[in-house]
Design an enzyme around this catalytic site. Sequence first.
Site, PDB file in Angstrom:
ATOM      1  N   ASP A   1       0.992  -1.071  -0.126  1.00  0.00           N
ATOM      2  CA  ASP A   1      -0.044  -0.099   0.199  1.00  0.00           C
ATOM      3  C   ASP A   1       0.953   1.297   0.028  1.00  0.00           C
ATOM      4  OD1 ASP A   1      -1.398   2.255   0.693  1.00  0.00           O
ATOM      5  OD2 ASP A   1      -2.702   1.250   1.994  1.00  0.00           O
ATOM      6  N   HIS A   2       0.910   1.783  -1.144  1.00  0.00           N
ATOM      7  CA  HIS A   2       2.199   3.078  -1.392  1.00  0.00           C
ATOM      8  C   HIS A   2       2.025   4.076  -0.345  1.00  0.00           C
ATOM      9  CE1 HIS A   2      -0.625   4.992  -4.076  1.00  0.00           C
ATOM     10  NE2 HIS A   2       0.239   6.177  -4.002  1.00  0.00           N
TER      11      HIS A   2
ATOM     12  N   HIS B   1      -5.550   2.867   1.099  1.00  0.00           N
ATOM     13  CA  HIS B   1      -4.997   3.828   1.608  1.00  0.00           C
ATOM     14  C   HIS B   1      -5.577   4.903   2.886  1.00  0.00           C
ATOM     15  CE1 HIS B   1      -2.928   3.172  -2.092  1.00  0.00           C
ATOM     16  NE2 HIS B   1      -3.643   3.884  -2.716  1.00  0.00           N
TER      17      HIS B   1
HETATM   18  C1  BG6 Z   1      -3.750   4.594  -6.257  1.00  0.00           C
HETATM   19  C2  BG6 Z   1      -5.342   4.745  -6.707  1.00  0.00           C
HETATM   20  O1  BG6 Z   1      -3.878   3.473  -5.280  1.00  0.00           O
HETATM   21  O2  BG6 Z   1      -3.572   5.647  -5.442  1.00  0.00           O
HETATM   22  C3  BG6 Z   1      -5.328   5.982  -7.635  1.00  0.00           C
HETATM   23  O3  BG6 Z   1      -5.611   3.555  -7.626  1.00  0.00           O
HETATM   24  C4  BG6 Z   1      -4.901   7.253  -6.714  1.00  0.00           C
HETATM   25  O4  BG6 Z   1      -6.625   6.150  -8.171  1.00  0.00           O
HETATM   26  C5  BG6 Z   1      -3.532   6.979  -6.258  1.00  0.00           C
HETATM   27  O5  BG6 Z   1      -4.945   8.222  -7.920  1.00  0.00           O
HETATM   28  C6  BG6 Z   1      -3.225   8.147  -5.425  1.00  0.00           C
HETATM   29  O6  BG6 Z   1      -1.791   8.043  -5.131  1.00  0.00           O
HETATM   30  P1  BG6 Z   1      -1.262   9.280  -4.619  1.00  0.00           P
HETATM   31  O7  BG6 Z   1       0.351   8.824  -4.124  1.00  0.00           O
HETATM   32  O8  BG6 Z   1      -0.936  10.145  -6.008  1.00  0.00           O
HETATM   33  O9  BG6 Z   1      -2.000  10.269  -3.527  1.00  0.00           O
END
Ligand code: BG6
Length: 507
Positions: free
Chosen positions: A190-191, A253
Amino acid sequence: MRPLSSSSSIASPTVVVIFGAAGDLTKRKLIPALFNLELQNLLPDQIAMVGFDRVAMDSKSYRQSLASDISSFVGNGFKQQLWDENVEKIYYMPGDFRDPDSYQKLKTLLKQVDHEQGTPGNYLFYLATPPSFFGIIASELARSGLNEEAEGQWRRIIIEKPFGHDLESAIELNTRLHKSFQEHQIYRIDHYLGKETVQNMMAYRFGNGTVEPIWNHRYVDHVQITVAESIGIEDRASYYEEAGALRDMIANHLLAVLSIVAMEPPNSFDADAIRDEQTKVLKAIEPFTPQRVLTDTVRGQYGEAVSDNGQHVHAYRDEPGVASDSTTETYVSLRLKINSWRWAGVPFYLRTGKRMHKRYSEVVIQYKHAPNMMFRGALERHKNIEPDRLVLRIQPNEGISMQFNAKVPGTEFKMSQVLMDFDYDDYFEESNTASGYETLIYDCLCGDATLFKRADNIEVCWEFLQPILDVWKSLPPRDFPNYPAGSYGPEEADELLARDGFHWKNQ
Ligand code: BG6
């Protein structure tokens, strides 16, 4: 979890095998993350990458396809010379994810790479494919023996999101993965957990003596977690139509951020100690009854609008690949209760949406008013005085600020809100252009699973979301689109807080 800095130790010699190597995620995030790790001297000399995908290409053309975009995805830190020095460590193999022969060929290629690059047989398999292939790839890797660890040789697998699309499919995927890999080999990514400020929340909460004593229902009035995006769905309609904002963002997230904000202090800084506490607090979220789904959730979909600079922005239903009567939600807000000693009676409000007013992610801890307002007079004359608020900014402008009340200089006793602001950029030289993937790939190479999700953590999230999915499915929305692109979301989301006497802190 290891802090990523120039003093961090170098990761293990490894071949990183990316399934879905011709896809967008690889190009935009994974290759730039590996490049940034190399730039920070965190990768050993014996490191290589093998791209595996269905597109017919050889290593040379794959390298060329990456080279054309890498500088724009890495940004300012890009160094052509470093790329040129390392590009020969990138290999490509066309193959079919379902075909056992492809895995035999992969096995042969990996032996060749080990021989050419001096890697010792450690393999990290990164599954950046559509989710329908996760189980198949894991099974085929096991069938070819590529899952087997030996003395001094590890095998790990990173699974991208979405991990399942409901409770049943998540359990099924966990069961299937466990047939091929042991839990210690599985890294569910989960980044958001790799983002600096998300990790800094742990540092802030548990590394300071002043924070925890007031981090509870006695002092906290309510908590808001916002992940607002200004972008739409870009070219991901086929995925997004099936997913929607609840699965795409809340299931992973936002619940991950919530678990860090609300968990109890772990006994140690150890992967399982932290993940035990995260799972425990997620289990303590009060389950939604169908009635509460109706009152405590809001879903929305953006409609067309004209932006501030006069540009026409399409409605979601007019995006290429989206059904003209789509009922997929692009916005969600939820009101949650956590049934724990610490959080009894403190509402948590979560919201996320596409095409919102601007891109920002933050956590707002709103504190209660002082118990005895001796400056009542000042308050009555200046009713806009708000309670103290702590804001943990995840992106952009990562930092922490505290908003509180102070006396306005002068003979009259007036009060006004002031802001104490900590900005990462002001304090630390290390630039923070990382996407979150750098930390996570590095941690996985080092065998540190702290910031990855365990099977039980994933399942508890789906367990909580399942009643919402069920009610929403049986009662399709009738008012979509219900917020204009570029706004703060549907009005019902404001009402959700207004009922409790609060309002969203918008930027
Ligand atoms: C991803 C989603 O996991 O996270 C996307 O699939 C979203 O829809 C993105 O835009 C958001 O990540 P960040 O790091 O740009 O906030």
